[in-house]
Scaffold this motif. Structure first.
Motif, PDB file in Angstrom:
ATOM      1  N   GLU A   1      53.642  24.995  48.457  1.00 37.39           N
ATOM      2  CA  GLU A   1      54.305  23.780  48.903  1.00 37.39           C
ATOM      3  C   GLU A   1      53.807  22.583  48.083  1.00 37.39           C
ATOM      4  N   ASP A   2      54.453  21.443  48.286  1.00 36.94           N
ATOM      5  CA  ASP A   2      54.013  20.196  47.664  1.00 36.94           C
ATOM      6  C   ASP A   2      54.052  20.266  46.141  1.00 36.94           C
ATOM      7  N   ASN A   3      55.004  21.065  45.613  1.00 34.50           N
ATOM      8  CA  ASN A   3      55.254  21.115  44.176  1.00 34.50           C
ATOM      9  C   ASN A   3      54.015  21.535  43.373  1.00 34.50           C
ATOM     10  N   PHE A   4      53.261  22.474  43.917  1.00 39.21           N
ATOM     11  CA  PHE A   4      52.057  22.962  43.259  1.00 39.21           C
ATOM     12  C   PHE A   4      52.153  24.467  43.104  1.00 39.21           C
ATOM     13  N   ALA A   5      51.586  24.992  42.015  1.00 42.33           N
ATOM     14  CA  ALA A   5      51.569  26.444  41.784  1.00 42.33           C
ATOM     15  C   ALA A   5      50.283  26.828  41.062  1.00 42.33           C
ATOM     16  N   THR A   6      49.816  28.028  41.328  1.00 42.32           N
ATOM     17  CA  THR A   6      48.721  28.598  40.553  1.00 42.32           C
ATOM     18  C   THR A   6      49.273  29.667  39.618  1.00 42.32           C
ATOM     19  N   ILE A   7      48.555  29.897  38.538  1.00 38.46           N
ATOM     20  CA  ILE A   7      48.899  30.923  37.558  1.00 38.46           C
ATOM     21  C   ILE A   7      47.741  31.903  37.470  1.00 38.46           C
ATOM     22  N   GLY A   8      48.071  33.197  37.383  1.00 37.37           N
ATOM     23  CA  GLY A   8      47.015  34.188  37.274  1.00 37.37           C
ATOM     24  C   GLY A   8      47.558  35.545  36.890  1.00 37.37           C
ATOM     25  N   MET A   9      46.694  36.538  36.936  1.00 37.96           N
ATOM     26  CA  MET A   9      47.031  37.907  36.531  1.00 37.96           C
ATOM     27  C   MET A   9      47.611  37.915  35.113  1.00 37.96           C
ATOM     28  N   VAL A  10      47.099  37.015  34.268  1.00 38.94           N
ATOM     29  CA  VAL A  10      47.526  36.966  32.865  1.00 38.94           C
ATOM     30  C   VAL A  10      46.648  37.967  32.103  1.00 38.94           C
ATOM     31  N   ILE A  11      47.233  39.103  31.780  1.00 32.27           N
ATOM     32  CA  ILE A  11      46.478  40.209  31.185  1.00 32.27           C
ATOM     33  C   ILE A  11      47.242  40.734  29.976  1.00 32.27           C
ATOM     34  N   THR A  12      46.535  41.013  28.911  1.00 32.76           N
ATOM     35  CA  THR A  12      47.112  41.778  27.805  1.00 32.76           C
ATOM     36  C   THR A  12      46.195  42.962  27.525  1.00 32.76           C
ATOM     37  N   SER A  13      46.799  44.082  27.188  1.00 29.16           N
ATOM     38  CA  SER A  13      46.005  45.275  26.915  1.00 29.16           C
ATOM     39  C   SER A  13      45.080  45.012  25.729  1.00 29.16           C
ATOM     40  N   PRO A  14      43.940  45.671  25.678  1.00 34.04           N
ATOM     41  CA  PRO A  14      42.978  45.409  24.602  1.00 34.04           C
ATOM     42  C   PRO A  14      43.575  45.484  23.203  1.00 34.04           C
ATOM     43  N   ARG A  15      44.519  46.370  22.960  1.00 40.27           N
ATOM     44  CA  ARG A  15      45.068  46.506  21.607  1.00 40.27           C
ATOM     45  C   ARG A  15      45.923  45.312  21.195  1.00 40.27           C
ATOM     46  N   LEU A  16      46.371  44.495  22.174  1.00 39.36           N
ATOM     47  CA  LEU A  16      47.233  43.348  21.859  1.00 39.36           C
ATOM     48  C   LEU A  16      46.503  42.017  21.921  1.00 39.36           C
ATOM     49  N   GLN A  17      45.265  42.020  22.374  1.00 38.06           N
ATOM     50  CA  GLN A  17      44.535  40.768  22.481  1.00 38.06           C
ATOM     51  C   GLN A  17      44.309  40.163  21.100  1.00 38.06           C
ATOM     52  N   MET A  18      44.304  38.840  21.059  1.00 35.84           N
ATOM     53  CA  MET A  18      44.110  38.067  19.830  1.00 35.84           C
ATOM     54  C   MET A  18      45.325  38.114  18.917  1.00 35.84           C
TER      55      MET A  18
ATOM     56  N   ARG B   1      44.634  21.103  48.970  1.00 32.65           N
ATOM     57  CA  ARG B   1      45.399  19.959  48.479  1.00 32.65           C
ATOM     58  C   ARG B   1      46.844  20.325  48.162  1.00 32.65           C
ATOM     59  N   ALA B   2      47.320  21.341  48.819  1.00 28.79           N
ATOM     60  CA  ALA B   2      48.736  21.729  48.805  1.00 28.79           C
ATOM     61  C   ALA B   2      48.910  22.740  49.929  1.00 28.79           C
ATOM     62  N   GLY B   3      50.065  22.719  50.557  1.00 32.80           N
ATOM     63  CA  GLY B   3      50.308  23.674  51.615  1.00 32.80           C
ATOM     64  C   GLY B   3      50.569  25.063  51.063  1.00 32.80           C
ATOM     65  N   ARG B   4      50.080  26.067  51.763  1.00 31.74           N
ATOM     66  CA  ARG B   4      50.365  27.459  51.375  1.00 31.74           C
ATOM     67  C   ARG B   4      50.547  28.315  52.633  1.00 31.74           C
ATOM     68  N   ARG B   5      51.462  27.861  53.455  1.00 32.90           N
ATOM     69  CA  ARG B   5      51.722  28.493  54.740  1.00 32.90           C
ATOM     70  C   ARG B   5      52.120  29.957  54.582  1.00 32.90           C
TER      71      ARG B   5
END
Length: 298
Positions: free
Chosen positions: A74-91, A176-180
């Motif tokens: 709520e309140d126009n807020f978002a979190t970002i996560g679970m950003v994963i790349t396999s080891p062969r694609l990193q960098m 500092r944001a609703g997350r009902r």
């Protein structure tokens, strides 16, 4: 999800395509997180999938080799996560490509995330700025030192369904944001404790299965004493078992209590924000998030 989800990316010898993460194979997502030594169980992945949206990167033969999720609240807020790349694609730019999809879908949102050390440079290049550290405590509970004694007018008791509305409101003050919606997903999965003072709930904690054992979060309180009060019952219940708690408290009575329970500091991540001040400049005496729901969710 916009049509841009069907975009592909040529990454050296790999041809990657983006699909809605809801259409990705759960077992492959679980294998992806295992490949980077993240502790998430398949059940933890399912909770994330039920709570947010995102994309998965797949290669030419349909293997999931990357992911990114975002969790609008709520309140126009978002979190970002679970950003994963396999080891062969990193960098090789795959994480930047995944983040481009997330930011495109989240235009107009205030954003927060917790960055592992390898990802900090990427997020800073996208405009995120540092706000502080999260201290990941985890280990087998060795003992449960006593908490401060209850004072006149105080009651420490388990959470009941009648408390949910008040807990959602207290969490909103701290987060500092609703997350009902998220909180209502957590209640049936968790055991909880509340601290009442003169009939008003002033602190609470939820504890649920996660990763190698259990995690406490959210834990909301206005001071270290109250935070320890609602933490200790979980410590007592889980003696000899694996417990995790992610906190922004360092060198304070609360973090000292974690150490005294035999729950050492394991790692740190950096809290970052874009378009807002997420965790800084809070009013004195306001409730704080002493224990995160998860690094992905804040």
């Amino acid at each position: 999800m916009s049509e841009s989800v069907s975009e592909s990316m040529q990454l050296e010898s790999f041809q990657l395509s983006a699909i809605d993460i809801a259409d990705a194979d759960l077992a492959m997502l679980h294998a992806l997180s295992i490949s980077v030594t993240w502790p998430h169980r398949a059940e933890d992945w399912q909770f994330m999938l039920d709570s947010g949206r995102g994309i998965a990167a797949v290669d030419e033969i349909g293997r999931v080799v990357g992911s990114a999720m975002w969790f609008p609240e709520e309140d126009n807020f978002a979190t970002i996560g679970m950003v994963i790349t396999s080891p062969r694609l990193q960098m090789h730019g795959a994480a930047h490509w995944l983040m481009d999809h997330a930011l495109r879908d989240l235009q107009g949102y205030r954003l927060g995330l917790n960055a592992t050390r390898p990802a900090e440079r990427l997020y800073r290049s996208l405009g995120f700025r540092d706000e502080g550290l999260v201290y990941q405590h985890q280990g087998e509970v060795q003992t449960a030192p006593p908490a401060p004694a209850l004072e006149a007018g105080e009651v420490l008791r388990p959470v009941t369904p009648e408390d949910h509305k008040a807990l959602i409101a207290l969490d909103k003050q701290a987060f500092r944001a609703g997350r009902r919606v998220l909180m209502n997903r957590l209640f049936p999965l968790s055991t909880g404790m509340v601290l009442e003072r003169n009939g008003k709930i002033v602190a609470f904690s939820l504890c649920r299965p996660f990763g190698r054992g259990h995690v406490v979060g959210p834990l909301i309180a206005a001071n270290d004493r109250d935070a320890v009060m609602v933490l200790r019952p979980h410590v007592v219940a889980l003696q000899g078992r694996f417990l995790r708690l992610d906190t922004r408290q360092k060198n304070a009575p609360f973090s000292d209590y974690l150490l005294s329970c035999g729950i050492p500091l394991f790692d740190t991540v950096t809290t970052m924000a874009l378009g807002c001040s997420w965790t800084t400049n809070q009013q004195a005496g306001a409730p704080l998030t002493y224990g995160l729901v998860a690094q992905t969710l804040g």
